[in-house]
Design an enzyme around this catalytic site. Structure first.
Site, mmCIF file in Angstrom:
data_model
loop_
_atom_site.group_PDB
_atom_site.id
_atom_site.type_symbol
_atom_site.label_atom_id
_atom_site.label_comp_id
_atom_site.label_asym_id
_atom_site.label_seq_id
_atom_site.Cartn_x
_atom_site.Cartn_y
_atom_site.Cartn_z
ATOM 1 N N SER A 6 4.963 10.529 8.567
ATOM 2 C CA SER A 6 5.873 10.110 7.492
ATOM 3 C C SER A 6 5.213 10.377 6.145
ATOM 4 O O SER A 6 3.984 10.479 6.040
ATOM 5 C CB SER A 6 6.240 8.628 7.637
ATOM 6 O OG SER A 6 5.096 7.841 7.861
ATOM 7 N N GLU A 8 5.322 9.258 1.960
ATOM 8 C CA GLU A 8 5.775 8.262 0.977
ATOM 9 C C GLU A 8 5.854 8.878 -0.416
ATOM 10 O O GLU A 8 4.942 9.564 -0.853
ATOM 11 C CB GLU A 8 4.771 7.095 0.975
ATOM 12 C CG GLU A 8 5.082 6.029 -0.044
ATOM 13 C CD GLU A 8 4.180 4.803 0.118
ATOM 14 O OE1 GLU A 8 3.918 4.365 1.256
ATOM 15 O OE2 GLU A 8 3.738 4.291 -0.918
ATOM 16 N N ASP A 99 3.290 -5.902 -5.523
ATOM 17 C CA ASP A 99 2.140 -6.215 -6.371
ATOM 18 C C ASP A 99 2.592 -7.030 -7.565
ATOM 19 O O ASP A 99 3.638 -6.758 -8.150
ATOM 20 C CB ASP A 99 1.468 -4.923 -6.840
ATOM 21 C CG ASP A 99 0.466 -4.443 -5.804
ATOM 22 O OD1 ASP A 99 -0.158 -5.312 -5.165
ATOM 23 O OD2 ASP A 99 0.334 -3.221 -5.640
ATOM 24 N N PHE A 204 -6.999 3.989 -8.487
ATOM 25 C CA PHE A 204 -6.149 3.448 -7.402
ATOM 26 C C PHE A 204 -6.957 2.550 -6.476
ATOM 27 O O PHE A 204 -6.517 1.486 -6.071
ATOM 28 C CB PHE A 204 -5.598 4.582 -6.537
ATOM 29 C CG PHE A 204 -4.339 5.194 -7.054
ATOM 30 C CD1 PHE A 204 -3.288 4.414 -7.495
ATOM 31 C CD2 PHE A 204 -4.188 6.572 -7.081
ATOM 32 C CE1 PHE A 204 -2.124 4.984 -7.959
ATOM 33 C CE2 PHE A 204 -3.022 7.151 -7.545
ATOM 34 C CZ PHE A 204 -1.996 6.355 -7.991
ATOM 35 N N HIS A 254 0.675 8.438 7.949
ATOM 36 C CA HIS A 254 1.635 8.213 6.865
ATOM 37 C C HIS A 254 0.940 8.665 5.574
ATOM 38 O O HIS A 254 -0.093 8.115 5.203
ATOM 39 C CB HIS A 254 1.984 6.718 6.787
ATOM 40 C CG HIS A 254 2.856 6.340 5.622
ATOM 41 N ND1 HIS A 254 4.236 6.403 5.656
ATOM 42 C CD2 HIS A 254 2.543 5.880 4.382
ATOM 43 C CE1 HIS A 254 4.731 5.995 4.499
ATOM 44 N NE2 HIS A 254 3.732 5.677 3.705
HETATM 45 P P1 FAD Z 1 1.964 -10.070 2.329
HETATM 46 O O1 FAD Z 1 1.974 -9.593 3.727
HETATM 47 O O2 FAD Z 1 2.964 -11.087 1.927
HETATM 48 O O3 FAD Z 1 0.492 -10.629 2.047
HETATM 49 C C1 FAD Z 1 -0.005 -10.771 0.727
HETATM 50 C C2 FAD Z 1 -1.270 -11.629 0.741
HETATM 51 O O4 FAD Z 1 -0.913 -12.990 0.985
HETATM 52 C C3 FAD Z 1 -2.276 -11.281 1.824
HETATM 53 O O5 FAD Z 1 -3.560 -11.593 1.327
HETATM 54 C C4 FAD Z 1 -1.907 -12.208 2.966
HETATM 55 O O6 FAD Z 1 -2.980 -12.427 3.853
HETATM 56 C C5 FAD Z 1 -1.491 -13.459 2.197
HETATM 57 N N1 FAD Z 1 -0.449 -14.265 2.838
HETATM 58 C C6 FAD Z 1 0.632 -13.836 3.531
HETATM 59 N N2 FAD Z 1 1.404 -14.878 3.911
HETATM 60 C C7 FAD Z 1 0.805 -15.990 3.402
HETATM 61 C C8 FAD Z 1 1.124 -17.380 3.430
HETATM 62 N N3 FAD Z 1 2.210 -17.840 4.058
HETATM 63 N N4 FAD Z 1 0.268 -18.252 2.804
HETATM 64 C C9 FAD Z 1 -0.831 -17.811 2.154
HETATM 65 N N5 FAD Z 1 -1.191 -16.503 2.115
HETATM 66 C C10 FAD Z 1 -0.384 -15.609 2.722
HETATM 67 N N6 FAD Z 1 3.661 -2.515 -3.715
HETATM 68 C C11 FAD Z 1 4.756 -2.412 -4.498
HETATM 69 O O7 FAD Z 1 4.858 -3.127 -5.515
HETATM 70 N N7 FAD Z 1 5.780 -1.517 -4.196
HETATM 71 C C12 FAD Z 1 5.719 -0.729 -3.089
HETATM 72 O O8 FAD Z 1 6.638 0.053 -2.850
HETATM 73 C C13 FAD Z 1 4.574 -0.829 -2.228
HETATM 74 N N8 FAD Z 1 4.487 -0.085 -1.108
HETATM 75 C C14 FAD Z 1 3.416 -0.277 -0.255
HETATM 76 C C15 FAD Z 1 3.378 0.439 0.959
HETATM 77 C C16 FAD Z 1 2.309 0.272 1.839
HETATM 78 C C17 FAD Z 1 2.297 1.027 3.145
HETATM 79 C C18 FAD Z 1 1.238 -0.608 1.504
HETATM 80 C C19 FAD Z 1 0.058 -0.779 2.426
HETATM 81 C C20 FAD Z 1 1.276 -1.326 0.304
HETATM 82 C C21 FAD Z 1 2.355 -1.173 -0.580
HETATM 83 N N9 FAD Z 1 2.455 -1.888 -1.772
HETATM 84 C C22 FAD Z 1 3.561 -1.758 -2.592
HETATM 85 C C23 FAD Z 1 1.385 -2.805 -2.162
HETATM 86 C C24 FAD Z 1 1.665 -4.235 -1.672
HETATM 87 O O9 FAD Z 1 2.832 -4.744 -2.258
HETATM 88 C C25 FAD Z 1 0.465 -5.065 -2.073
HETATM 89 O O10 FAD Z 1 -0.658 -4.714 -1.303
HETATM 90 C C26 FAD Z 1 0.699 -6.550 -2.116
HETATM 91 O O11 FAD Z 1 -0.424 -7.120 -2.806
HETATM 92 C C27 FAD Z 1 0.797 -7.212 -0.741
HETATM 93 O O12 FAD Z 1 1.958 -6.896 -0.116
HETATM 94 P P2 FAD Z 1 2.189 -7.294 1.437
HETATM 95 O O13 FAD Z 1 3.551 -6.937 1.784
HETATM 96 O O14 FAD Z 1 1.079 -6.796 2.262
HETATM 97 O O15 FAD Z 1 2.051 -8.894 1.281
#
Ligand code: FAD
Length: 274
Positions: A6, A8, A99, A204, A254
């Site tokens: 894939s 991105e 983020d 980055f 990916h």
């Molecule tokens: P989560 O899975 O919600 O986790 C975030 C943090 O909180 C982690 O440290 C986790 O351990 C912790 N956590 C989770 N649940 C809880 C809870 N209930 N209580 C306390 N702590 C908790 N960012 C963008 O803005 N736009 C994008 O399009 C984008 N695309 C991405 C694509 C990929 C493949 C990846 C790997 C990252 C991408 N990101 C993007 C970055 C991502 O949004 C950041 O890394 C963000 O900081 C975390 O997102 P997440 O979905 O992993 O968060």
């Protein structure tokens, strides 16, 4: 490549970037990826760009997954967006917390909560991808805590995961073993960031917590003013990484394309030539 593949794209911010994205898309389509994905700006700047790019790619006949996060939006707004995607027969989304925009104190909705929301509103319509962190998410106090919250996403209904990029294959393999020991059995595809630009990769990596091993950093330093050598070195290092990952059982690759076709295409051609 027989494994999952894939690409991105970063969401375009204007018509010039949209045009570029579509031309890069056409050049990468020849590799027959399983899907393309388009990032989503949790800060708000690129939300329309995501939807437009996704609908364009879908119309051109490829499977495409919008990235999605709450990012301060209301449930109604996210539900409406999901409905638009459903109507357009988009079948896959990448669900994220997003983020936190720099300088803001916004409370972010965890990805697991978004997955629950998507499943409640749309059932099994979407294949849901989530993010995974072989080198541990920067906000996490420990590896165990990060894996626990990753498992929450799987339990909430995630179908597969894409990792943050890394340059140390062992971090990935150890992470996969850890996930298995926590009964996490979804495919976890490594995210690959080609190395083509010194300042870009340093910036980055600092922002997202990806480690550049010292030996790579030192070599990149020495090629700082020699872009051709830097690109050749980057190509060699990342091809070797991909090759090791696939040989070690990674389900696919990916690519973070940064809306460029050549860096990913060169790596894929190298892999096929091996
Ligand atoms: P989560 O899975 O919600 O986790 C975030 C943090 O909180 C982690 O440290 C986790 O351990 C912790 N956590 C989770 N649940 C809880 C809870 N209930 N209580 C306390 N702590 C908790 N960012 C963008 O803005 N736009 C994008 O399009 C984008 N695309 C991405 C694509 C990929 C493949 C990846 C790997 C990252 C991408 N990101 C993007 C970055 C991502 O949004 C950041 O890394 C963000 O900081 C975390 O997102 P997440 O979905 O992993 O968060």
């Amino acid at each position: 490549m027989n494994q999952h593949l894939s690409f991105e794209f970063s969401a375009p911010r204007n018509p010039v970037e949209t045009k570029k994205l579509l031309s890069v898309y056409k050049r990468l389509k020849v590799f027959s990826p399983e899907f393309f994905s388009v990032t989503y700006g949790a800060g708000g700047s690129t939300k329309d760009g995501t939807k437009d790019a996704v609908l364009n790619i879908q119309k051109l006949g490829s499977s495409v997954a919008p990235h999605l996060s709450f990012g301060g939006d209301t449930s109604e707004k996210i539900e409406a967006l999901l409905q638009d995607y459903q109507k357009a027969d988009i079948r896959r989304v990448v669900a994220l917390r997003g983020d936190i925009p720099s300088g803001q104190m916004t409370k972010m909705t965890f990805a697991s909560e978004l997955i629950t929301f998507i499943r409640n509103k749309t059932g099994s319509h979407f294949h849901i991808d989530v993010a995974a962190y072989p080198e541990t998410h920067p906000d996490s106090p420990s590896v165990e805590s990060d894996i626990k919250f990753f498992k929450n996403k799987v339990d909430a209904g995630a179908n597969s995961a894409i990792t943050q990029y890394f340059y140390n294959a062992d971090a990935y393999f150890r992470y996969i073993d850890k996930c298995a020991s926590h009964n996490i059995d979804i495919p976890i595809t490594p995210g690959i960031m080609p190395i083509t630009n010194y300042n870009g990769i340093i910036r980055f990596s600092k922002n997202c917590g990806a480690e550049i091993p010292r030996w790579i950093l030192k070599q990149l330093d020495s090629y700082k003013d020699n872009p051709d050598s830097l690109k050749a070195f980057g190509l060699e290092v990342v091809t070797e990484l991909c090759s090791r990952l696939l040989e070690g059982g990674a389900p696919g690759l990916h690519f973070y394309t940064l809306n460029q076709s050549l860096p990913s295409a060169r790596i894929l051609r190298n892999l096929n030539a091996q």
